[in-house]
Design a protein around this motif. Structure first.
Motif, PDB file in Angstrom:
ATOM      1  N   TYR A  55      -2.668 -10.201  -1.042  1.00 38.24           N
ATOM      2  CA  TYR A  55      -2.886  -8.766  -1.862  1.00 38.24           C
ATOM      3  C   TYR A  55      -4.763  -8.397  -0.770  1.00 38.24           C
ATOM      4  CZ  TYR A  55      -5.495  -7.081  -5.670  1.00 38.24           C
ATOM      5  OH  TYR A  55      -6.161  -5.951  -6.669  1.00 38.24           O
ATOM      6  N   ARG A  56      -5.180  -9.158   0.331  1.00 39.70           N
ATOM      7  CA  ARG A  56      -6.055  -9.021   0.604  1.00 39.70           C
ATOM      8  C   ARG A  56      -5.968  -7.454   1.537  1.00 39.70           C
ATOM      9  NH1 ARG A  56     -11.140 -12.900   1.809  1.00 39.70           N
ATOM     10  NH2 ARG A  56     -11.490 -15.007  -0.447  1.00 39.70           N
ATOM     11  N   GLU A  57      -5.069  -7.105   2.308  1.00 42.18           N
ATOM     12  CA  GLU A  57      -4.524  -6.412   3.140  1.00 42.18           C
ATOM     13  C   GLU A  57      -3.711  -5.111   2.163  1.00 42.18           C
ATOM     14  OE1 GLU A  57      -1.688  -8.389   5.850  1.00 42.18           O
ATOM     15  OE2 GLU A  57      -3.101 -10.232   6.517  1.00 42.18           O
ATOM     16  N   LEU A  58      -3.544  -5.750   1.051  1.00 42.13           N
ATOM     17  CA  LEU A  58      -3.042  -4.431   0.721  1.00 42.13           C
ATOM     18  C   LEU A  58      -4.129  -3.225   0.359  1.00 42.13           C
ATOM     19  CD1 LEU A  58      -2.074  -5.313  -2.864  1.00 42.13           C
ATOM     20  CD2 LEU A  58      -0.527  -4.736  -1.024  1.00 42.13           C
ATOM     21  N   ASP A  59      -3.975  -1.174   0.767  1.00 45.87           N
ATOM     22  CA  ASP A  59      -4.656  -0.449   0.685  1.00 45.87           C
ATOM     23  C   ASP A  59      -4.514  -0.377  -0.391  1.00 45.87           C
ATOM     24  OD1 ASP A  59      -4.352  -0.133   3.352  1.00 45.87           O
ATOM     25  OD2 ASP A  59      -2.094   1.410   3.210  1.00 45.87           O
ATOM     26  N   ARG A  60      -5.622   0.246  -1.279  1.00 45.37           N
ATOM     27  CA  ARG A  60      -6.086   0.888  -2.441  1.00 45.37           C
ATOM     28  C   ARG A  60      -5.464   0.248  -3.241  1.00 45.37           C
ATOM     29  NH1 ARG A  60      -6.331   7.239  -2.474  1.00 45.37           N
ATOM     30  NH2 ARG A  60      -6.923   6.801  -0.014  1.00 45.37           N
ATOM     31  N   PRO A  61      -5.570  -1.393  -3.543  1.00 48.59           N
ATOM     32  CA  PRO A  61      -5.120  -2.777  -4.455  1.00 48.59           C
ATOM     33  C   PRO A  61      -4.568  -1.877  -6.179  1.00 48.59           C
ATOM     34  CG  PRO A  61      -7.012  -3.195  -3.559  1.00 48.59           C
ATOM     35  CD  PRO A  61      -6.631  -2.416  -2.992  1.00 48.59           C
ATOM     36  N   MET A  62      -5.963  -0.953  -6.437  1.00 47.83           N
ATOM     37  CA  MET A  62      -5.456  -1.016  -8.108  1.00 47.83           C
ATOM     38  C   MET A  62      -4.049  -0.222  -7.862  1.00 47.83           C
ATOM     39  SD  MET A  62      -9.579  -0.802  -9.719  1.00 47.83           S
ATOM     40  CE  MET A  62      -9.011  -0.880 -10.965  1.00 47.83           C
TER      41      MET A  62
ATOM     42  N   GLN B 185     -13.364   4.942  -9.470  1.00 48.29           N
ATOM     43  CA  GLN B 185     -13.731   5.310  -7.568  1.00 48.29           C
ATOM     44  C   GLN B 185     -13.424   3.975  -6.768  1.00 48.29           C
ATOM     45  OE1 GLN B 185     -17.771   5.524  -9.855  1.00 48.29           O
ATOM     46  NE2 GLN B 185     -17.689   7.870 -10.185  1.00 48.29           N
ATOM     47  N   SER B 186     -14.204   3.245  -6.715  1.00 45.94           N
ATOM     48  CA  SER B 186     -13.388   2.216  -5.822  1.00 45.94           C
ATOM     49  C   SER B 186     -12.077   2.431  -5.244  1.00 45.94           C
ATOM     50  CB  SER B 186     -13.845   0.878  -6.435  1.00 45.94           C
ATOM     51  OG  SER B 186     -13.231   0.744  -6.828  1.00 45.94           O
ATOM     52  N   ASN B 187     -11.080   2.979  -5.886  1.00 44.92           N
ATOM     53  CA  ASN B 187      -9.872   3.334  -5.295  1.00 44.92           C
ATOM     54  C   ASN B 187      -9.347   4.436  -5.308  1.00 44.92           C
ATOM     55  OD1 ASN B 187      -7.448  -0.094  -5.451  1.00 44.92           O
ATOM     56  ND2 ASN B 187     -10.644   0.257  -5.739  1.00 44.92           N
ATOM     57  N   ALA B 188     -10.595   5.187  -5.358  1.00 45.51           N
ATOM     58  CA  ALA B 188     -10.352   6.883  -5.194  1.00 45.51           C
ATOM     59  C   ALA B 188      -9.409   7.192  -6.013  1.00 45.51           C
ATOM     60  CB  ALA B 188     -10.260   7.240  -3.377  1.00 45.51           C
TER      61      ALA B 188
END
Lengths: 249, 304
Positions: free
Chosen positions: B69-76, B103-106
């Protein structure tokens, strides 16, 4: 690290978080009111001064106690996440933990810097109106600029130090106690002890400063004070980031 | 399609001496609702935290879309999660909470209003969440999970505190998300919630995997045939000779396991036994679950 999200987005998100809770505004209003009124009175009771930087110094007195509110603001910015469970949502949204902490630090640091800069200019204005100095008190005077810049730098670093301690301790009361202990409580105690060892320790503590003067503490040069405060910020932040990355939440 | 799954390989999480999750190997497939069941303290939440990178596994791996999970781009945008209805600052408004996450995931700002309307919190969007009921809190958590329109959803006890209307709404939502081809993992300690919702079940007990099979299978395995005859003893021995397990029910009917209705009817015919009632009984999920987890309940009230 989540490379896909620009760092700017995380900073914007942290700003939304900071501005959308009441404690931020209580601290902000308290800081502005305390430093501004103290500054105005400080300038008013100083009828004249031999040099512009000395005149400005008396107007900056409020920054000493005002930094208590900077500490509260910086601590709460991070401990409220742990205290409420918000941290679960935050770290799910931004799994890069150092990145999240960096964004938070940028926002808290920038907010403290902005408020302090406004206050510093206000204090200069008060001094230039109320304190008589031969040749006036030009804002561009290097001595005046140094005094004002020092306040902004100290307040900004103090905010980030509070944030770092909050990250390490994860408790509002604990982090505020620790920050105020090393900045406000221990320095005068050590100054009163006046032994060589106490003085040595005092020089290694970050103390609130008003211009060139340390606030109830063993005197050091402002360069020394900035380096010590900067070191405390660097260490607490690094330890906080390392613990945040390692710990389960 | 393959990339959408959640994959656990030997996932283990130990807290000091207690093993919360014990070498769990499970693949959660897309396009269906996977129910994640187990008694309280069986490791469901710990597993979900490991999947989301909030807790670090002691051993093994948890991957989403083929990556930690920690390596996902824009996890949301990939994974939506509802972990704890208290995962928010009580002093913030629902809108500000969701805006900060978006906002945190643009994510586009419009998405915030969209999900607020979707979960039915439009009228309280600008109120502080401190005053929210547990049900409203759950809706806000579901809104946060849906913000990024993710392919994978992890919901920990999403219907806790919801009223019956809310429970039905969550069920329909999960159903439609799965029908769109998304991966939906939803945990619960209550069977009845799962019976109408899940297609597939993963059952945990004391951190260990007890079952990982389709709902129909699990129910089928505990299904039986009920047959009533005035010559019950004769029929019972005939059925036993055919390899069935037979039990006498309180009302005198026989409960037959191992044969289906047609076979039971044939046995009765060949034995020349009259049959007054013959039918299939489906085990309730509750019964199947209790049978599975019977020995693995961590906290049990003492008998009075």
């Amino acid at each position: 690290m989540s490379r896909g999200v620009p760092f700017r987005s995380v900073v914007v998100s942290e700003w939304t978080k900071l501005r959308s809770v009441r404690s931020t505004w209580w601290c902000t209003v308290g800081y502005l009111a305390l430093v501004a009124t103290t500054g105005w009175f400080g300038a008013a009771i100083t009828q004249s001064a031999p040099r512009p930087d000395i005149a400005v110094s008396s107007a900056l007195t409020g920054f000493g106690l005002g930094q208590v509110l900077v500490v509260v603001l910086g601590v709460l910015a991070v401990t409220s996440e742990f205290g409420t469970g918000m941290v679960l949502a935050s770290l799910t949204a931004v799994p890069g933990r150092a990145r999240l902490l960096l964004a938070k630090s940028v926002v808290v640091g920038a907010w403290c810097a902005l408020l302090s800069a406004v206050l510093a200019v206000f204090c200069w204005f008060a001094a230039s109106r109320l304190t008589a100095v031969e040749g006036g008190i030009p804002l561009t005077d290097p001595g005046v600029l140094r005094q004002l810049g020092l306040q902004v730098a100290c307040a900004t670093l103090t905010g980030v130090l509070a944030l770092g301690l909050g990250t390490v301790l994860r408790s509002s009361a604990g982090a505020m106690g620790a920050a105020l202990g090393v900045m406000l409580l221990l320095p005068p105690v050590l100054a009163i002890l006046a032994s060589d060892q106490a003085e040595w320790v005092a020089r290694a503590l970050p103390a609130f400063r008003v211009g060139d003067e340390a606030f109830f503490a063993v005197q050091t040069s402002w360069q020394h004070a900035l380096v010590v405060l900067g070191a405390w910020v660097a260490v607490s932040w690094t330890v906080g980031a390392a613990l945040l990355a390692r710990r389960d939440v | 399609m393959l990339a959408r799954v959640i994959e656990l390989r030997g996932l283990t999480k130990r807290y000091r001496s207690r093993v919360a999750v014990d070498s769990l190997t499970v693949t959660v497939e897309p396009g269906r609702v996977t129910g994640f069941l187990g008694p309280n303290g069986s490791g469901k939440t710990t597993t979900m935290r490991c999947i989301l990178g909030l807790s670090r596994p002691t051993a093994g791996t948890a991957t989403v879309l083929g990556r930690p999970y920690r390596e996902l781009d824009r996890p949301m945008r990939h994974v939506g999660a509802l972990l704890d209805p208290r995962a928010r600052h009580p002093g913030r408004t629902a809108h500000a909470h969701l805006l900060a996450l978006a906002q945190s995931n643009a994510l586009p700002r419009d998405r915030v209003e969209e999900v607020i309307e979707l979960v039915g919190l439009g009228s309280v969007a600008h109120e502080r969440v401190r005053g929210f009921s547990l049900g409203m809190g759950q809706r806000l958590g579901i809104a946060a999970a849906l913000l990024g329109d993710p392919d994978v959803l992890l919901l920990d006890e999403p219907v806790n505190g919801l009223d019956p209307e809310g429970i039905r709404w969550v069920r329909e939502l999960l159903r439609s998300l799965a029908d769109e081809g998304r991966t939906v993992l939803v945990s619960s300690h209550l069977m009845s919630e799962m019976e109408d919702t899940a297609d597939h079940l993963v059952v945990l007990g004391r951190g260990r995997l007890l079952a990982d099979r389709p709902m129909a299978d699990l129910l089928g395995a505990h299904a039986a045939v009920r047959v009533r005859s005035p010559q019950a003893p004769v029929l019972a021995s005939a059925l036993q000779r055919s390899g069935a397990r037979v039990e006498l029910e309180i009302d005198g009917a026989l409960r037959v396991e191992g044969l289906d209705c047609a076979q039971v009817g044939d046995v009765a015919f060949l034995a020349g036994v009259r049959v007054h009632e013959l039918g299939r009984i489906t085990a309730s999920l509750e019964a199947a679950y209790l049978e599975l987890t019977g020995d693995d309940v961590e906290y049990r009230a003492a008998a009075l």
